[in-house]
Every structure is written in structure tokens, then in C-alpha cells.
Design an enzyme around this catalytic site. Sequence first.
Site, PDB file in Angstrom:
ATOM      1  N   LYS A 192     -37.026  49.666  -7.192  1.00 20.36           N
ATOM      2  CA  LYS A 192     -37.631  50.913  -6.697  1.00 20.36           C
ATOM      3  C   LYS A 192     -38.271  51.671  -7.857  1.00 20.36           C
ATOM      4  CE  LYS A 192     -36.660  54.573  -3.327  1.00 20.36           C
ATOM      5  NZ  LYS A 192     -37.834  54.326  -2.499  1.00 20.36           N
ATOM      6  N   ARG A 236     -46.012  55.946 -28.256  1.00 18.06           N
ATOM      7  CA  ARG A 236     -46.613  55.064 -27.257  1.00 18.06           C
ATOM      8  C   ARG A 236     -46.733  53.631 -27.767  1.00 18.06           C
ATOM      9  NH1 ARG A 236     -50.646  52.796 -24.567  1.00 18.06           N
ATOM     10  NH2 ARG A 236     -50.904  53.310 -22.357  1.00 18.06           N
ATOM     11  N   LEU A 265     -38.540  46.117  -0.659  1.00 19.62           N
ATOM     12  CA  LEU A 265     -37.442  46.941  -1.168  1.00 19.62           C
ATOM     13  C   LEU A 265     -36.236  46.763  -0.240  1.00 19.62           C
ATOM     14  CD1 LEU A 265     -36.887  49.272  -3.317  1.00 19.62           C
ATOM     15  CD2 LEU A 265     -37.035  50.771  -1.340  1.00 19.62           C
ATOM     16  N   HIS A 305     -46.469  49.555 -25.711  1.00 20.70           N
ATOM     17  CA  HIS A 305     -46.105  48.871 -24.475  1.00 20.70           C
ATOM     18  C   HIS A 305     -44.687  48.312 -24.528  1.00 20.70           C
ATOM     19  CE1 HIS A 305     -50.263  49.314 -23.424  1.00 20.70           C
ATOM     20  NE2 HIS A 305     -50.106  48.665 -22.283  1.00 20.70           N
ATOM     21  N   TYR A 309     -36.733  55.379  -9.141  1.00 24.15           N
ATOM     22  CA  TYR A 309     -36.385  56.598  -8.398  1.00 24.15           C
ATOM     23  C   TYR A 309     -35.543  56.277  -7.175  1.00 24.15           C
ATOM     24  CZ  TYR A 309     -39.874  55.850  -4.654  1.00 24.15           C
ATOM     25  OH  TYR A 309     -40.569  55.358  -3.582  1.00 24.15           O
ATOM     26  N   ARG A 367     -28.148  50.977  -5.471  1.00 25.72           N
ATOM     27  CA  ARG A 367     -29.513  50.452  -5.651  1.00 25.72           C
ATOM     28  C   ARG A 367     -30.147  51.010  -6.926  1.00 25.72           C
ATOM     29  NH1 ARG A 367     -33.693  51.380  -0.927  1.00 25.72           N
ATOM     30  NH2 ARG A 367     -33.590  53.489  -1.742  1.00 25.72           N
ATOM     31  N   GLU A 391     -43.564  45.298   4.623  1.00 23.18           N
ATOM     32  CA  GLU A 391     -42.872  46.555   4.946  1.00 23.18           C
ATOM     33  C   GLU A 391     -43.914  47.658   5.021  1.00 23.18           C
ATOM     34  OE1 GLU A 391     -40.235  47.712   1.682  1.00 23.18           O
ATOM     35  OE2 GLU A 391     -41.603  46.780   0.256  1.00 23.18           O
TER      36      GLU A 391
HETATM   37  N1  PDD Z   1     -39.163  55.204   0.442  1.00 19.50           N
HETATM   38  N2  PDD Z   1     -39.728  50.322   1.588  1.00 19.50           N
HETATM   39  C1  PDD Z   1     -40.363  51.083   0.678  1.00 19.50           C
HETATM   40  C2  PDD Z   1     -41.568  50.536  -0.002  1.00 19.50           C
HETATM   41  C3  PDD Z   1     -39.890  52.390   0.388  1.00 19.50           C
HETATM   42  O1  PDD Z   1     -40.524  53.144  -0.523  1.00 19.50           O
HETATM   43  C4  PDD Z   1     -38.758  52.882   1.087  1.00 19.50           C
HETATM   44  C5  PDD Z   1     -38.211  54.253   0.815  1.00 19.50           C
HETATM   45  C6  PDD Z   1     -38.129  52.046   2.037  1.00 19.50           C
HETATM   46  C7  PDD Z   1     -36.911  52.463   2.793  1.00 19.50           C
HETATM   47  O2  PDD Z   1     -35.793  52.551   1.939  1.00 19.50           O
HETATM   48  P1  PDD Z   1     -34.580  53.539   2.239  1.00 19.50           P
HETATM   49  O3  PDD Z   1     -34.121  53.234   3.614  1.00 19.50           O
HETATM   50  O4  PDD Z   1     -33.584  53.185   1.216  1.00 19.50           O
HETATM   51  O5  PDD Z   1     -35.104  54.944   2.105  1.00 19.50           O
HETATM   52  C8  PDD Z   1     -38.646  50.765   2.247  1.00 19.50           C
HETATM   53  C9  PDD Z   1     -38.751  56.555   0.081  1.00 19.50           C
HETATM   54  C10 PDD Z   1     -38.172  57.317   1.222  1.00 19.50           C
HETATM   55  C11 PDD Z   1     -39.944  57.249  -0.587  1.00 19.50           C
HETATM   56  O6  PDD Z   1     -40.593  56.572  -1.376  1.00 19.50           O
HETATM   57  O7  PDD Z   1     -40.189  58.429  -0.337  1.00 19.50           O
END
Ligand code: PDD
Length: 297
Positions: free
Chosen positions: A159, A110, A217, A112, A43, A62, A192
Site C-alpha cells: 500500500k 536526495r 491490494l 535514489h 499508508y 498490513r 480492483e
Molecule cells: N483504499 N484496493 C485499493 C487499490 C485501495 O486503495 C483500497 C483502499 C482497497 C480496499 O482496501 P481496504 O478494504 O483495506 O480499505 C483496495 C483506501 C481506502 C484509500 O486509498 O483511500
Amino acid sequence: MKKWSASRAPAGRVAYVNGRYLPFAAAGVHIEDRGLQFGDSIYEVFNILDGQPTDEEPHLDRMERSLRELGMTMPIGRAALKLVIREMIARNRMADCFLYLQVTRGAAKRDHVPPADGPRPTLIMTMRGQDKAGFAQRLEKGIAVSTQPDIRWGRRDIKTVQLLPNLLAKQAAKKAGAFEAWLVDDDGFITEGSSTTAWIVDDSGALVTRDLSNAILPGVTRQIMLAAAHDTQMKVVERKFTVAEALKAREAFLSSATGAAVPVVTIDGHKIGDGAPGPLTKRIRDLYVERSAPKKR
Ligand code: PDD
């Protein structure tokens, strides 16, 4: 009928599913969609400001990378994707909001093992309004952070929608009275936030954020802020930092598409700096906004 959204941040009326614009409440995916069955899905979150997506190209870069790492390709071309994003903004009549884009490997019997000739990927988009008053308050007063163990998998650079550890950490943080969780690896270093990038200002006055690896991320907001800091000769270092160092930092803040440079004023109840949002946090936020605010066309 069940109400889906809090009134302060309403969902957009129109959702997008594989080429169709549908009423939000009627939109859905197949019961055997691999996103639902396996979390086989990636996403992106876009900040829409003044009717324009912010940092659109790096988010799409990304997205493409996340798909590639999972052996998937873009569901539609980039130009078409940008048109759909604009159509969503227009149809929802939301100038300032967040757009959530998700691509799953698609619906298949379904198993895996991902199907060799992959099914058609599922592309969905939804929009949500912004809690502007809440955000303004967070910028002015700062937020509290609670440290939580980082129990995620080894490819946090992708992501994916597999966010269970993130949401459990955030739930625990909320229970502890904090707005965000800062995740801590086995060696005591902060990786993070549960949905944000973590930053501190160290005792030399440098902005510090963890260097890129599979452990975090690669935040788009982080990338733009680093470029802005370099261009203006602000001191900035990409390196790991421990909880102990964060606790004695001059300033701390977090960044994401949902909020660039949001000040952190306490960590686990300990005051950071003088316990108020700091000047470098504000400066890097201003620099980010200058670079990323959509220009009126
Ligand atoms: N989250 N680290 C993680 C684990 C994240 O899920 C996100 C973003 C970031 C920051 O990434 P960016 O600057 O590209 O938004 C760092 C989004 C906003 C969410 O999951 O809602």
C-alpha cells in the site's frame, strides 16, 4: 488563506507529525522527505466509528507488511501507535471520520538509493470528516463504475502512496460520469477499483472477488467480508473475472475502509442485474457491519 477542505468533509484541526500534535494548517514535513521526493512511503486508511478505529489490528498488520516489503520497520511500536491514534481521535473531537496514516523512509540528501542506515522514518496522521449524506445515497441508489486500463506497477499488494495511475483512472471515470474506476489488466480481467476492492455475484449466486497476488491490494474489508461469508455458508469464490462476466453479473459492489459493500448498478453504462442494489450486497454489508462495528466499551 486558502481553504483546504470541502465543507462536507472537513479536515481535522489537529495533525500528527513525528511525535508532535500540530494545527492542521501548520503541519508539514521536510522538503527532502523521501515520501515527497520519491513516493518512498506507505499508508493506511482507518474508518473511525463512534470514536473507535474499525478493523485496527488487520490494518496495522498490513501496514507492518508494507513496510517490511520495502525494507522499513514500524516507526514506533504498535501499542504506542494505537495510543497516538486514540489521541488524534480525542484531540480532533471527531467520533466518525477517516484517519490517514503515512510512513515515509524519512528525510535524507536526495539519492535514489535508500540510505543504508535509514534516516528516522516520518510518521504522519491526519483526519477527515465523512460525507454521511453522500454515502447514504450511494448505498441506497448504488454507483456507476467505468472500466479503465490498469497501468500500475507490479507490486500492487504493497500500500504505497504512488497513486498516480489510480488517480488518473478515477479522474477518467469521473469524466465518464462514474464514481469509481474498475481497473482492467492486459488479459481483460478486472484487478480492483482505483481505491476499492471489486466484487460481483456470478450466475451461480456466488460472491466473487479476485484472488490475492501482487496484482491487487489485500483489502482489509475484503478479508473481513470473506471470513463473514465463510462463517455463514454464503457461497464465495476468490478468482479472476473479466469485464464481460462483470457486465452480466447478478450484482456488483465494491469494498474499502471508506465503504463496505457499496452497490455498483452500472458498468460502462450497462445495467448490472436489474439496475438496483442487490440483496446479497446488502447481506454481506450487514454481516460486515455486525463483525466490525466497534463495541461500546
Ligand atoms: N483504499 N484496493 C485499493 C487499490 C485501495 O486503495 C483500497 C483502499 C482497497 C480496499 O482496501 P481496504 O478494504 O483495506 O480499505 C483496495 C483506501 C481506502 C484509500 O486509498 O483511500
